[in-house]
Design a protein around this motif. Structure first.
Motif, PDB file in Angstrom:
ATOM      1  N   ASP A  61      -4.945   6.002   9.843  1.00  0.00           N
ATOM      2  CA  ASP A  61      -3.855   6.886   9.941  1.00  0.00           C
ATOM      3  C   ASP A  61      -3.100   6.757   9.029  1.00  0.00           C
ATOM      4  O   ASP A  61      -1.960   8.113   8.931  1.00  0.00           O
ATOM      5  N   LEU A  62      -1.830   6.082   8.961  1.00  0.00           N
ATOM      6  CA  LEU A  62      -1.053   5.500   7.859  1.00  0.00           C
ATOM      7  C   LEU A  62      -1.399   6.550   6.106  1.00  0.00           C
ATOM      8  O   LEU A  62      -0.471   7.545   5.924  1.00  0.00           O
ATOM      9  N   ALA A  63      -2.201   6.364   6.375  1.00  0.00           N
ATOM     10  CA  ALA A  63      -2.755   8.075   4.490  1.00  0.00           C
ATOM     11  C   ALA A  63      -2.305   9.111   5.261  1.00  0.00           C
ATOM     12  O   ALA A  63      -1.551   9.967   4.047  1.00  0.00           O
ATOM     13  N   ARG A  64      -3.573   9.020   6.108  1.00  0.00           N
ATOM     14  CA  ARG A  64      -3.298  10.424   6.400  1.00  0.00           C
ATOM     15  C   ARG A  64      -1.826  11.717   6.798  1.00  0.00           C
ATOM     16  O   ARG A  64      -1.801  12.209   6.745  1.00  0.00           O
ATOM     17  N   ASN A  85      -1.956  13.946  -6.557  1.00  0.00           N
ATOM     18  CA  ASN A  85      -2.937  14.610  -5.746  1.00  0.00           C
ATOM     19  C   ASN A  85      -4.255  14.308  -5.325  1.00  0.00           C
ATOM     20  O   ASN A  85      -5.171  14.481  -6.095  1.00  0.00           O
ATOM     21  N   GLY A  86      -4.038  12.640  -5.743  1.00  0.00           N
ATOM     22  CA  GLY A  86      -5.408  12.084  -5.055  1.00  0.00           C
ATOM     23  C   GLY A  86      -6.521  11.871  -6.045  1.00  0.00           C
ATOM     24  O   GLY A  86      -6.078  11.761  -6.987  1.00  0.00           O
ATOM     25  N   VAL A 111       0.799  -1.215  -0.400  1.00  0.00           N
ATOM     26  CA  VAL A 111      -0.193   0.328   0.166  1.00  0.00           C
ATOM     27  C   VAL A 111       0.928   1.222   0.573  1.00  0.00           C
ATOM     28  O   VAL A 111       0.461   2.270  -0.322  1.00  0.00           O
ATOM     29  N   ILE A 112       2.281   0.918   0.434  1.00  0.00           N
ATOM     30  CA  ILE A 112       3.018   2.368   0.620  1.00  0.00           C
ATOM     31  C   ILE A 112       3.142   2.709  -0.696  1.00  0.00           C
ATOM     32  O   ILE A 112       2.537   4.140  -1.224  1.00  0.00           O
ATOM     33  N   PRO A 113       3.799   2.369  -1.626  1.00  0.00           N
ATOM     34  CA  PRO A 113       4.605   2.724  -2.910  1.00  0.00           C
ATOM     35  C   PRO A 113       2.854   3.528  -3.539  1.00  0.00           C
ATOM     36  O   PRO A 113       2.772   4.316  -4.265  1.00  0.00           O
ATOM     37  N   LEU A 114       1.592   2.603  -3.046  1.00  0.00           N
ATOM     38  CA  LEU A 114       0.689   3.359  -4.097  1.00  0.00           C
ATOM     39  C   LEU A 114      -0.181   4.684  -3.645  1.00  0.00           C
ATOM     40  O   LEU A 114      -0.586   5.303  -4.511  1.00  0.00           O
ATOM     41  N   PHE A 115      -0.127   4.640  -2.269  1.00  0.00           N
ATOM     42  CA  PHE A 115      -0.405   5.749  -1.470  1.00  0.00           C
ATOM     43  C   PHE A 115       1.177   7.318  -2.305  1.00  0.00           C
ATOM     44  O   PHE A 115       0.550   8.108  -2.334  1.00  0.00           O
TER      45      PHE A 115
END
Length: 646
Positions: free
Chosen positions: A534-537, A485-486, A474-478
């Motif tokens: 929380d990680l995404a934020r 810009n989402g 998920v980290i590289p994806l985020f």
């Protein structure tokens, strides 16, 4: 005029610049000698008689020595303390040689104090000229580049450096000569450094960051604290999250020392720092037990875990390392990296053998194990993507179950000493096909371990959760979504996961494999679980952006909830039961779990092989439910039948 002159000088070729420096040094040699005589005699000295030859000889002595000592290879704009020491050495050697010539030549009228004065004045002239040129060129070049339209000025971002230690100072120096960042201040936790200056940059406490942001229009905070623990870095990052700045960090000292990156190579904040988890010092005996002076094979050598295993294995000096991989490009990439790594480190080279092939090809694995006399196998080859395997169950069975059986049987036939399976937390009470196949693979190795006929090969399984930065993580994806810009996509606000860095996981796998007695299931301590929301934020905030939601409708990036993917669980587990024991390593536990005897398992394997051949996904599900304890499929059977359409 000064700027144009500096730019003209900088545009000259290296040969022309060296010629100019040599010309000045010739003049300095003559001036230094004349000054030495004048000071010694206390009058305006005019050379007389044979002494005049010394003024001719001096440059011919000085310049060759300076060339040999590398004084004309240094880049004037960047010279520092090391260059000054070289100048001291060069002028000292010149002084000794010149003194010997002056006294041995039998030329009269050379007072004994002249050579030391000559050396001292020469040192002052040569060093001061270099450092004056450095100041003049640096200042002029900075002004010149600043006036090259507004493009260069606009592109250079004002930043502060967190950490006023040696790493921070070197980073500031490197950035000052770059074109992207303009360091304007330091931030440091040490109160004794506050209000002090380093290289004309003032040191502030963290509480002054608001003031610095407003005054200098800061865009980034650069972390230069490579020696800090992960817990401390996590604490600092949490303090910085509230500020509207992009937080970046400089690479670790190991990467800098090995030449992979430089001080001014900046990167996004390492997600491992957000976990605040420091690795435990490895047990060197366990690390070397199955690797040093042995032939080692890694299946899936080009994958995330497989490639890191290869990097760590090669540093432990095996006799040979066999890379077994299905993907041609992945095999090429890891072979090339390992060969380059050995060139950088030097020493005795480990033989690296690249083999392309599938783990389902029992004969191919056996031939290479026998041919190279492989003693240890790390079986990392597997399909791991949950939703894809949910819709491709036949391939999941063929690779993860039958491929593991094929590799294990090849190891038995080739009398391999140790076979280590890389498993997953998704094997515990699985809700998806991928997790069920990995648990079935564990059952195969446990059953083989109980069979007395296979006592020459020791089978061990190591189970752990998600690793940071792996393929599909998920980290590289985020990071990619934030860069665009989402929106940043999260499946469910309640979902939590365990995370571990790939190097730490690989190091623990190697140590756990050395502790196995046969049929062991080792579980790695993954630390505290992380809520993905929380990680995404945090990742959005650390990019200098804000979350767009109901509370902040004018934010930068929205977090979009997409719903759980096929087969995905809200919570992952590492243990099927409660029967777990500690080991000699604080982050490795041994689990005692249910085992199916080989005679019973054989029948299930035969049915699985037939189901794969017939593409009978309903039969596959039934067998997995029969063999894997706690397997409760999340998806309806009809979701699998799209493979039969058409």
């Amino acid at each position: 005029m000064q700027q144009r002159l500096a730019h003209w000088f900088l545009s000259l070729s290296r040969r022309t610049k060296a010629f100019i420096l040599i010309t000045f040094d010739v003049l300095f040699a003559v001036i230094a000698l004349w000054s030495a005589f004048s000071l010694r005699l206390g009058e305006y000295y005019v050379p007389q008689g044979n002494v005049r030859y010394l003024f001719v000889v001096a440059p011919f002595v000085a310049v060759p020595i300076f060339i040999k000592m590398g004084l004309y290879r240094a880049i004037i704009r960047y010279i520092g303390g090391r260059a000054f020491w070289t100048i001291v050495q060069a002028t000292t050697l010149y002084g000794i040689v010149f003194s010997a010539l002056a006294f041995q030549a039998g030329i009269g009228m050379v007072p004994r104090t002249v050579p030391p004065l000559n050396w001292l004045i020469m040192l002052l002239l040569v060093s001061s000229s270099r450092f004056f040129a450095r100041w003049w060129l640096s200042e002029s070049y900075a002004r010149f580049t600043a006036n090259q339209g507004q493009r260069a000025a606009c592109c250079k971002k004002n930043v502060v450096i967190y950490g006023a230690g040696s790493a921070g100072v070197q980073l500031a120096s490197a950035l000052a000569h770059g074109r992207e960042f303009n360091p304007v201040a330091f931030i440091d936790d040490d109160p004794s450094l506050h209000r002090q200056k380093i290289n004309n940059l003032r040191i502030y406490p963290l509480s002054s960051l608001d003031y610095l942001i407003e005054r200098h229009h800061l865009t980034d905070v650069l972390l230069a604290i490579p020696s800090a623990t992960r817990a401390r870095r996590n604490e600092i990052i949490r303090l910085l999250e509230i500020y509207p700045v992009h937080v970046r960090s400089m690479p670790g000292m190991a990467d800098i020392a090995e030449g992979r990156v430089t001080f001014d190579t900046l990167q996004e904040v390492d997600i491992a720092d957000l976990l605040g988890r420091d690795p435990v010092e490895p047990d060197q005996t366990l690390l070397h037990a199955n690797i040093t002076d042995k032939v080692v094979m890694v299946t899936g050598a080009g994958g995330s875990i497989g490639s890191e295993l290869c990097r760590q294995i090669i540093s432990l000096k095996p006799t040979a390392l066999v890379l077994y991989e299905l993907s041609e490009f992945a095999l090429y990439a890891i072979e090339k990296e390992l060969l380059q790594l050995q060139e950088v480190k030097g020493g005795n080279r480990v033989e690296v053998v690249a083999v392309i092939g599938s783990v389902t090809n029992n004969n191919r694995i056996k031939k290479f194990c026998q041919g190279f006399r492989v003693q240890t196998i790390y079986h990392a080859a597997a399909y791991k993507h949950v939703p894809i395997m949910e819709r491709n169950p036949c391939e999941a069975i063929a690779n993860n179950v039958l491929g593991t059986l094929s590799a294990a049987q090849a190891a038995i036939e080739a009398e391999v000493e140790t076979f280590v399976l890389i498993s997953t937390d998704k094997a515990v009470r699985p809700t998806n096909t991928m997790g069920a196949t990995k648990r079935f693979a564990e059952l195969i190795l446990q059953a083989l371990s109980l069979d007395d006929r296979h006592d020459k090969t020791r089978f061990t399984m190591v189970r752990f959760g998600n690793v940071l930065g792996s393929s599909g993580s998920v980290i590289p994806l985020f990071r990619e979504q934030i860069a665009k810009n989402g929106p940043v996509t999260v499946t469910d606000p309640r979902i939590i996961r365990y995370f571990m860095t790939i190097p730490e996981a690989s190091q623990l796998v190697i140590q756990a494999g050395a502790m196995g007695r046969g049929g062991d299931v080792f579980v790695l301590d993954m630390g505290e679980p992380v809520r993905i929301m929380d990680l995404a934020r945090r990742m959005i905030h650390l990019s200098g952006l804000t979350v767009k939601d109901e509370v902040n409708p004018n934010g930068d990036i929205e977090i979009e909830l997409t719903g759980l993917r096929p087969g995905e669980k809200l919570y992952e587990e590492l243990l099927i039961g409660d029967n777990v024991a500690d080991t000699q390593h604080p982050r490795i536990m041994r689990a005692e779990e249910e085992v199916i005897v080989w005679e019973e398992l054989q029948g299930m394997i035969a049915r699985l092989e037939a189901a794969v051949q017939n593409h009978d996904v309903a039969e596959i599900r039934e067998i997995l439910q029969q063999g894997v304890s706690g397997y409760t499929p999340q998806c309806d059977i009809c979701d699998w039948l799209w493979l039969r359409k058409g």
